[in-house]
Design an enzyme around this catalytic site. Structure first.
Site, PDB file in Angstrom:
ATOM      1  N   ASP A   6      71.083  24.084  37.403  1.00  0.00           N
ATOM      2  CA  ASP A   6      71.439  23.107  36.252  1.00  0.00           C
ATOM      3  C   ASP A   6      71.004  23.959  34.890  1.00  0.00           C
ATOM      4  OD1 ASP A   6      72.574  21.073  34.559  1.00  0.00           O
ATOM      5  OD2 ASP A   6      70.751  20.355  34.886  1.00  0.00           O
ATOM      6  N   ASN A   9      70.329  23.188  27.962  1.00  0.00           N
ATOM      7  CA  ASN A   9      70.103  23.953  26.593  1.00  0.00           C
ATOM      8  C   ASN A   9      68.618  24.223  26.386  1.00  0.00           C
ATOM      9  OD1 ASN A   9      72.826  24.418  24.751  1.00  0.00           O
ATOM     10  ND2 ASN A   9      72.435  22.027  25.470  1.00  0.00           N
ATOM     11  N   VAL A  12      66.208  25.054  32.577  1.00  0.00           N
ATOM     12  CA  VAL A  12      67.220  25.702  33.621  1.00  0.00           C
ATOM     13  C   VAL A  12      66.525  25.088  34.881  1.00  0.00           C
ATOM     14  CG1 VAL A  12      68.147  27.413  34.957  1.00  0.00           C
ATOM     15  CG2 VAL A  12      68.239  27.582  32.632  1.00  0.00           C
ATOM     16  N   GLY A 107      80.977  17.881  30.153  1.00  0.00           N
ATOM     17  CA  GLY A 107      80.132  18.674  30.614  1.00  0.00           C
ATOM     18  C   GLY A 107      79.845  18.515  32.052  1.00  0.00           C
ATOM     19  N   ASP A 109      77.095  18.938  33.753  1.00  0.00           N
ATOM     20  CA  ASP A 109      76.167  18.090  34.228  1.00  0.00           C
ATOM     21  C   ASP A 109      76.591  16.545  34.238  1.00  0.00           C
ATOM     22  OD1 ASP A 109      76.453  18.379  31.562  1.00  0.00           O
ATOM     23  OD2 ASP A 109      74.639  17.885  30.987  1.00  0.00           O
ATOM     24  N   ARG A 110      77.311  16.127  33.325  1.00  0.00           N
ATOM     25  CA  ARG A 110      78.047  14.952  33.509  1.00  0.00           C
ATOM     26  C   ARG A 110      78.874  14.517  34.685  1.00  0.00           C
ATOM     27  NH1 ARG A 110      79.968  13.560  27.233  1.00  0.00           N
ATOM     28  NH2 ARG A 110      79.389  11.311  28.072  1.00  0.00           N
ATOM     29  N   ASP A 129      71.483  10.312  30.922  1.00  0.00           N
ATOM     30  CA  ASP A 129      70.613  11.781  30.815  1.00  0.00           C
ATOM     31  C   ASP A 129      70.049  12.045  29.730  1.00  0.00           C
ATOM     32  OD1 ASP A 129      69.831  14.060  31.635  1.00  0.00           O
ATOM     33  OD2 ASP A 129      71.712  14.781  32.583  1.00  0.00           O
ATOM     34  N   THR A 184      49.955   6.121  10.382  1.00  0.00           N
ATOM     35  CA  THR A 184      51.196   6.847  10.300  1.00  0.00           C
ATOM     36  C   THR A 184      51.559   7.499  11.946  1.00  0.00           C
ATOM     37  OG1 THR A 184      50.696   7.777   8.153  1.00  0.00           O
ATOM     38  CG2 THR A 184      52.381   9.022   9.546  1.00  0.00           C
TER      39      THR A 184
END
Length: 259
Positions: A6, A9, A12, A107, A109-110, A129, A184
């Site tokens: 898989d 971006n 892997v 995609g 993966d989808r 995801d 903050t």
């Protein structure tokens, strides 16, 4: 054995299946400039350390959103394993109807997530995801993929904020003790982590309303463990859902070809 890859971006993820059992998995940084030889050496070292030999691999299935690395791993499969890998895409028939305007744009993966989710939870079902981007994938009561939503991933959203606001700084991405930040750091964590959880909850509610079903929602992806505990709408967290979907896509394609 079947190797599933898989390619995202950011990471892997590589898995080795013996039948239906996931025997090993590795999450690696997405290095776009790495050559097939380099990937092969790294995978060999990892597999040997886990007690496996890549010589046992007889098939490869790839899901990728990085075209240059798709070609890299395709060359690796052909050169070193002498196999032609299955490259999953939305235009192929895996027994999952894809009812969107442009199926080829969905995609890989989808598609894999949808296949695995229906096998494990039935239909309708929603998959969220958490990766570089966060995708919401929807399978209706007929078992058809009908689309979803794409949001900026929590990490890149947070990085964009801190990079563009001069007086803000990077903090650990974790849930703060309260929504009202006392400093903050807590304020950034509240807006980013708790705010992101509410984004997810809100989209799940809207999707269920449009579906007309209280479909189970399944979380997956590298950042699922951060957000899923804050979202009671989730029925389960499946860390390796995409890998199981890749295995199923490979098996379905080979059955359809009579292999």
């Amino acid at each position: 054995m079947l190797m599933v890859i898989d390619i995202g971006n950011t990471n892997v993820v590589v898995g080795l299946f013996a039948g239906h059992e996931l025997r090993a998995r590795w999450r690696l940084a997405t290095a776009r400039d790495r050559m097939p030889d380099e990937w092969w050496v790294q995978l060999n070292v990892l597999s040997q350390s886990a007690g496996f030999s890549l010589g046992e691999v007889v098939g490869i299935a790839i899901s990728s959103v990085v075209p240059s690395l798709t070609a890299t791993f395709q060359e690796l499969a052909q050169r070193y394993l002498l196999v032609e890998p299955l490259i999953v895409n939305g235009a192929q028939d895996y027994g999952l109807p894809v009812r969107v305007e442009h199926p080829a744009e969905v995609g890989a993966d989808r598609i894999c997530n949808a296949i695995a989710a229906v096998e494990r939870y039935g239909a309708p079902v929603i998959v969220v995801d958490f990766g570089t981007g966060t995708t919401f994938d929807v399978i209706d009561a007929d078992g058809a993929y009908i689309g979803g939503a794409i949001a900026p991933g929590i990490t890149i959203a947070f990085e964009a904020l801190t990079q563009r606001a001069a007086r803000l700084y990077t903090v650990a991405l974790q849930a703060p003790p309260r929504a009202i930040g006392r400093n903050t750091r807590e304020s950034l964590q509240s807006g980013t982590v708790l705010g992101y959880a509410e984004l997810v909850r809100g989209l799940i509610r809207r999707i269920r309303s449009e579906l007309g079903h209280e479909a189970p929602a399944i979380a997956t992806g590298g950042l699922a463990t951060l957000i899923a505990p804050l979202v009671p709408e989730f029925s389960a967290v499946e860390a390796d859902l995409t890998l199981y979907g890749l295995r199923s896509a490979y098996e379905r394609m080979h059955r359809s070809l009579g292999a």
